[in-house]
Design a protein around this motif. Sequence first.
Motif, PDB file in Angstrom:
ATOM      1  N   VAL A 262      39.726 -15.028   1.323  1.00 14.74           N
ATOM      2  CA  VAL A 262      38.543 -14.375   1.877  1.00 14.74           C
ATOM      3  C   VAL A 262      38.988 -13.298   2.859  1.00 14.74           C
ATOM      4  CG1 VAL A 262      36.408 -14.700   3.177  1.00 14.74           C
ATOM      5  CG2 VAL A 262      37.231 -16.498   1.646  1.00 14.74           C
ATOM      6  N   THR A 263      38.398 -12.094   2.770  1.00 10.94           N
ATOM      7  CA  THR A 263      38.726 -11.037   3.723  1.00 10.94           C
ATOM      8  C   THR A 263      37.442 -10.522   4.359  1.00 10.94           C
ATOM      9  OG1 THR A 263      38.758  -9.458   1.880  1.00 10.94           O
ATOM     10  CG2 THR A 263      40.868 -10.326   2.622  1.00 10.94           C
ATOM     11  N   LEU A 264      36.990 -11.240   5.364  1.00 11.41           N
ATOM     12  CA  LEU A 264      35.834 -10.842   6.179  1.00 11.41           C
ATOM     13  C   LEU A 264      36.276 -10.790   7.629  1.00 11.41           C
ATOM     14  CD1 LEU A 264      33.070 -13.049   4.515  1.00 11.41           C
ATOM     15  CD2 LEU A 264      33.274 -10.561   4.357  1.00 11.41           C
ATOM     16  N   ALA A 265      37.402 -10.112   7.869  1.00  7.90           N
ATOM     17  CA  ALA A 265      38.067 -10.245   9.157  1.00  7.90           C
ATOM     18  C   ALA A 265      37.632  -9.230  10.193  1.00  7.90           C
ATOM     19  CB  ALA A 265      39.587 -10.152   8.965  1.00  7.90           C
ATOM     20  N   GLY A 266      36.988  -8.136   9.801  1.00  6.29           N
ATOM     21  CA  GLY A 266      36.583  -7.126  10.769  1.00  6.29           C
ATOM     22  C   GLY A 266      35.238  -6.545  10.411  1.00  6.29           C
ATOM     23  N   GLN A 267      34.311  -6.469  11.365  1.00  6.81           N
ATOM     24  CA  GLN A 267      32.955  -6.036  11.042  1.00  6.81           C
ATOM     25  C   GLN A 267      32.902  -4.578  10.597  1.00  6.81           C
ATOM     26  OE1 GLN A 267      32.161  -9.511  11.054  1.00  6.81           O
ATOM     27  NE2 GLN A 267      30.339  -8.273  10.829  1.00  6.81           N
ATOM     28  N   LYS A 268      33.657  -3.699  11.226  1.00  8.18           N
ATOM     29  CA  LYS A 268      33.693  -2.310  10.774  1.00  8.18           C
ATOM     30  C   LYS A 268      34.287  -2.230   9.373  1.00  8.18           C
ATOM     31  CE  LYS A 268      34.076  -0.156  15.389  1.00  8.18           C
ATOM     32  NZ  LYS A 268      34.061  -1.404  16.194  1.00  8.18           N
ATOM     33  N   ASN A 269      35.380  -2.935   9.155  1.00  7.07           N
ATOM     34  CA  ASN A 269      36.037  -2.941   7.838  1.00  7.07           C
ATOM     35  C   ASN A 269      35.117  -3.493   6.765  1.00  7.07           C
ATOM     36  OD1 ASN A 269      37.961  -3.773  10.181  1.00  7.07           O
ATOM     37  ND2 ASN A 269      39.237  -2.577   8.802  1.00  7.07           N
ATOM     38  N   ASN A 270      34.338  -4.536   7.116  1.00  8.59           N
ATOM     39  CA  ASN A 270      33.427  -5.132   6.142  1.00  8.59           C
ATOM     40  C   ASN A 270      32.436  -4.108   5.604  1.00  8.59           C
ATOM     41  OD1 ASN A 270      34.708  -7.519   6.725  1.00  8.59           O
ATOM     42  ND2 ASN A 270      33.022  -8.384   7.918  1.00  8.59           N
ATOM     43  N   GLY A 271      32.008  -3.176   6.439  1.00  2.19           N
ATOM     44  CA  GLY A 271      31.069  -2.161   5.998  1.00  2.19           C
ATOM     45  C   GLY A 271      31.702  -1.053   5.188  1.00  2.19           C
ATOM     46  N   MET A 272      33.046  -1.045   5.105  1.00  2.00           N
ATOM     47  CA  MET A 272      33.792   0.008   4.400  1.00  2.00           C
ATOM     48  C   MET A 272      34.559  -0.554   3.209  1.00  2.00           C
ATOM     49  SD  MET A 272      35.246   1.955   7.803  1.00  2.00           S
ATOM     50  CE  MET A 272      36.190   3.187   6.883  1.00  2.00           C
ATOM     51  N   GLY A 273      34.016  -1.562   2.565  1.00  2.00           N
ATOM     52  CA  GLY A 273      34.668  -2.116   1.387  1.00  2.00           C
ATOM     53  C   GLY A 273      35.887  -2.953   1.677  1.00  2.00           C
ATOM     54  N   GLY A 274      36.135  -3.261   2.958  1.00  2.00           N
ATOM     55  CA  GLY A 274      37.283  -4.079   3.326  1.00  2.00           C
ATOM     56  C   GLY A 274      38.562  -3.297   3.544  1.00  2.00           C
ATOM     57  N   VAL A 275      38.500  -1.948   3.609  1.00  2.00           N
ATOM     58  CA  VAL A 275      39.708  -1.165   3.854  1.00  2.00           C
ATOM     59  C   VAL A 275      40.138  -1.321   5.306  1.00  2.00           C
ATOM     60  CG1 VAL A 275      39.131   0.511   2.059  1.00  2.00           C
ATOM     61  CG2 VAL A 275      38.413   0.941   4.417  1.00  2.00           C
ATOM     62  N   GLY A 276      41.422  -1.011   5.582  1.00  2.00           N
ATOM     63  CA  GLY A 276      41.889  -1.104   6.953  1.00  2.00           C
ATOM     64  C   GLY A 276      43.389  -0.997   7.106  1.00  2.00           C
ATOM     65  N   VAL A 277      44.142  -1.102   6.013  1.00  2.00           N
ATOM     66  CA  VAL A 277      45.605  -1.092   6.107  1.00  2.00           C
ATOM     67  C   VAL A 277      46.120   0.274   6.541  1.00  2.00           C
ATOM     68  CG1 VAL A 277      47.759  -1.498   4.848  1.00  2.00           C
ATOM     69  CG2 VAL A 277      45.733  -2.874   4.345  1.00  2.00           C
ATOM     70  N   GLY A 278      45.477   1.344   6.083  1.00  2.15           N
ATOM     71  CA  GLY A 278      45.913   2.691   6.421  1.00  2.15           C
ATOM     72  C   GLY A 278      45.114   3.338   7.523  1.00  2.15           C
ATOM     73  N   LEU A 279      44.352   2.544   8.282  1.00  3.74           N
ATOM     74  CA  LEU A 279      43.502   3.065   9.349  1.00  3.74           C
ATOM     75  C   LEU A 279      43.779   2.325  10.654  1.00  3.74           C
ATOM     76  CD1 LEU A 279      40.109   3.198   7.390  1.00  3.74           C
ATOM     77  CD2 LEU A 279      41.662   5.115   7.849  1.00  3.74           C
ATOM     78  N   SER A 280      43.415   2.960  11.762  1.00  6.91           N
ATOM     79  CA  SER A 280      43.522   2.317  13.074  1.00  6.91           C
ATOM     80  C   SER A 280      42.140   2.352  13.720  1.00  6.91           C
ATOM     81  CB  SER A 280      44.564   3.024  13.951  1.00  6.91           C
ATOM     82  OG  SER A 280      44.273   4.413  14.072  1.00  6.91           O
ATOM     83  N   LEU A 281      41.228   1.554  13.178  1.00  4.47           N
ATOM     84  CA  LEU A 281      39.837   1.599  13.608  1.00  4.47           C
ATOM     85  C   LEU A 281      39.612   0.920  14.953  1.00  4.47           C
ATOM     86  CD1 LEU A 281      37.979   0.788  10.261  1.00  4.47           C
ATOM     87  CD2 LEU A 281      38.294   3.024  11.338  1.00  4.47           C
ATOM     88  N   ASP A 282      40.115  -0.306  15.087  1.00 10.79           N
ATOM     89  CA  ASP A 282      39.876  -1.093  16.292  1.00 10.79           C
ATOM     90  C   ASP A 282      40.830  -2.272  16.317  1.00 10.79           C
ATOM     91  OD1 ASP A 282      38.875  -2.844  14.406  1.00 10.79           O
ATOM     92  OD2 ASP A 282      36.786  -2.658  15.031  1.00 10.79           O
ATOM     93  N   GLN A 283      40.539  -3.268  17.151  1.00  6.29           N
ATOM     94  CA  GLN A 283      41.465  -4.401  17.331  1.00  6.29           C
ATOM     95  C   GLN A 283      41.624  -5.254  16.068  1.00  6.29           C
ATOM     96  OE1 GLN A 283      39.077  -3.584  19.712  1.00  6.29           O
ATOM     97  NE2 GLN A 283      40.660  -2.542  20.909  1.00  6.29           N
ATOM     98  N   ALA A 284      40.713  -5.137  15.097  1.00  2.00           N
ATOM     99  CA  ALA A 284      40.872  -5.882  13.843  1.00  2.00           C
ATOM    100  C   ALA A 284      42.087  -5.425  13.051  1.00  2.00           C
ATOM    101  CB  ALA A 284      39.614  -5.751  12.983  1.00  2.00           C
ATOM    102  N   ALA A 285      42.738  -4.348  13.486  1.00  2.00           N
ATOM    103  CA  ALA A 285      44.009  -3.943  12.874  1.00  2.00           C
ATOM    104  C   ALA A 285      45.027  -5.074  12.917  1.00  2.00           C
ATOM    105  CB  ALA A 285      44.563  -2.707  13.576  1.00  2.00           C
ATOM    106  N   MET A 286      44.878  -6.003  13.856  1.00  2.00           N
ATOM    107  CA  MET A 286      45.795  -7.144  13.920  1.00  2.00           C
ATOM    108  C   MET A 286      45.821  -7.907  12.602  1.00  2.00           C
ATOM    109  SD  MET A 286      45.192  -8.759  17.709  1.00  2.00           S
ATOM    110  CE  MET A 286      43.976  -7.792  18.604  1.00  2.00           C
ATOM    111  N   PHE A 287      44.677  -7.980  11.911  1.00  2.00           N
ATOM    112  CA  PHE A 287      44.616  -8.656  10.618  1.00  2.00           C
ATOM    113  C   PHE A 287      45.062  -7.729   9.496  1.00  2.00           C
ATOM    114  CE2 PHE A 287      42.393  -9.542   6.655  1.00  2.00           C
ATOM    115  CZ  PHE A 287      42.673 -10.880   6.449  1.00  2.00           C
ATOM    116  N   TYR A 288      44.528  -6.520   9.442  1.00  2.00           N
ATOM    117  CA  TYR A 288      44.751  -5.645   8.296  1.00  2.00           C
ATOM    118  C   TYR A 288      46.137  -5.003   8.303  1.00  2.00           C
ATOM    119  CZ  TYR A 288      39.779  -6.231   7.531  1.00  2.00           C
ATOM    120  OH  TYR A 288      38.546  -6.784   7.296  1.00  2.00           O
TER     121      TYR A 288
END
Length: 417
Positions: free
Chosen positions: A26-52
């Motif tokens: 399951v990948t529901l680890a960041g609320q901003k990421n959840n709204g963007m299809g679950g992307v996050g590996v190539g971004l530095s959006l917020d503290q949820a980067a710790m997961f992605y």
Amino acid sequence: MNLKSLLLVGGALLSGTAASAGGFQVTLAGQKNNGMGGVGVGLSLDQAAMFYNPGALAMVRERGVQIGGNVTLARQSFRGQFGSDERTLRNSIVTPFNLYAGFGPAEGKWRLGIAVYTPFGSKLQYASGWEGRYSLTDIDLKSVFVQPTVSYAITDQLSIGGGPVILAYGAVNLQKDISIGNYPDGHVELDGKAEHKVGFNAGVFFKPSDKLSLGVSYRSHIDAHVKDGTVTITNTPTALASSFAATKFDVTLPLPATTSIGVGVMPNDKLTLGFDVNFVQWSRYKTLDFTFDQNLGTSNKSTSKRYYQDALTFRLGGQYKLTDGLTVRAGGSYDNSPVKDGYVTPETPDADRVSGTLGATYSFGKFGVDLSAQYVSIKKRTQTQNELLNNGTSLDRVAGTYKTNIVIPGIGFNYNF
């Protein structure tokens, strides 16, 4: 009486019908990421980067704390190959959550953080009397992972990060009926807690320009182990008591390693786009082996075939800053199932899945509210009795068609300092 017909725990240790990834991930680890299809590996959006991607945390400008939660509302149905009635599962709600806190000097090169999230967990309650009741009737799964994280910016463009991933809490409760010849059906309940286990999550983040960023991350596998779980058997005849003497069970479930790559594109100050690919090493999950303290059926051991295959997930999403306070998001993903034909189990009725997402953030000063919503369509999945017979899985699977749709609203709150 075959032992496999008595117990099918499948991936039940920490699995279930996942909300947004194949198998039981399951990948529901960041609320901003959840709204963007679950992307996050190539971004530095917020503290949820710790997961992605822990490497991206050092590039997050703000220090902050955030908390979020989701509600999975699933409609799941089953139609047996030799029956005409569609069985709809009883309603169940699961609430995965996440918590992040990131610290460090405002102008420094490093960040420290702590993350708490729930990457595995589900709840299934099949209709009374359904065709697979001798495999599964109910399953309730919970897990909490903790990840201390450190991230360092080697240069203004390159940063690295990582930390241990700790299975801090895991619990399973599984129930099924037992067919006992001419006697009324019995019932078995398995209840256990997973031992603490440690893996790691590490990543590299590279931002060659203001308009492009790249990331790579690796999350290691963890072998989740339930030791001395409790077996409770009810409504069994006294004459067959010796066949139902087990009171404890041990089982190990491999939670797979995941390698991810991501690209971020920022055409202007308002628009951010992301694309991720996740490679999940499911192929190490070949069998699920149980050991009981006494005989259950004709033996004190059970082996159930899995033979999962490695799988890919493709994610695409973006966000647009409409005003200084309002950012909107959208995205989607396509997820390949690791479960091969003839190996679908009732506790993980998995298939390829497509999801669409929406999200928004409204910020006022240092505070912000994140909203997200996902719709996940798990493709209709049919397996026949011939497939089960050919694979040698007819004793612990059910021939028929599964279909699942899931709606996942989410909300989060953040504070930057």
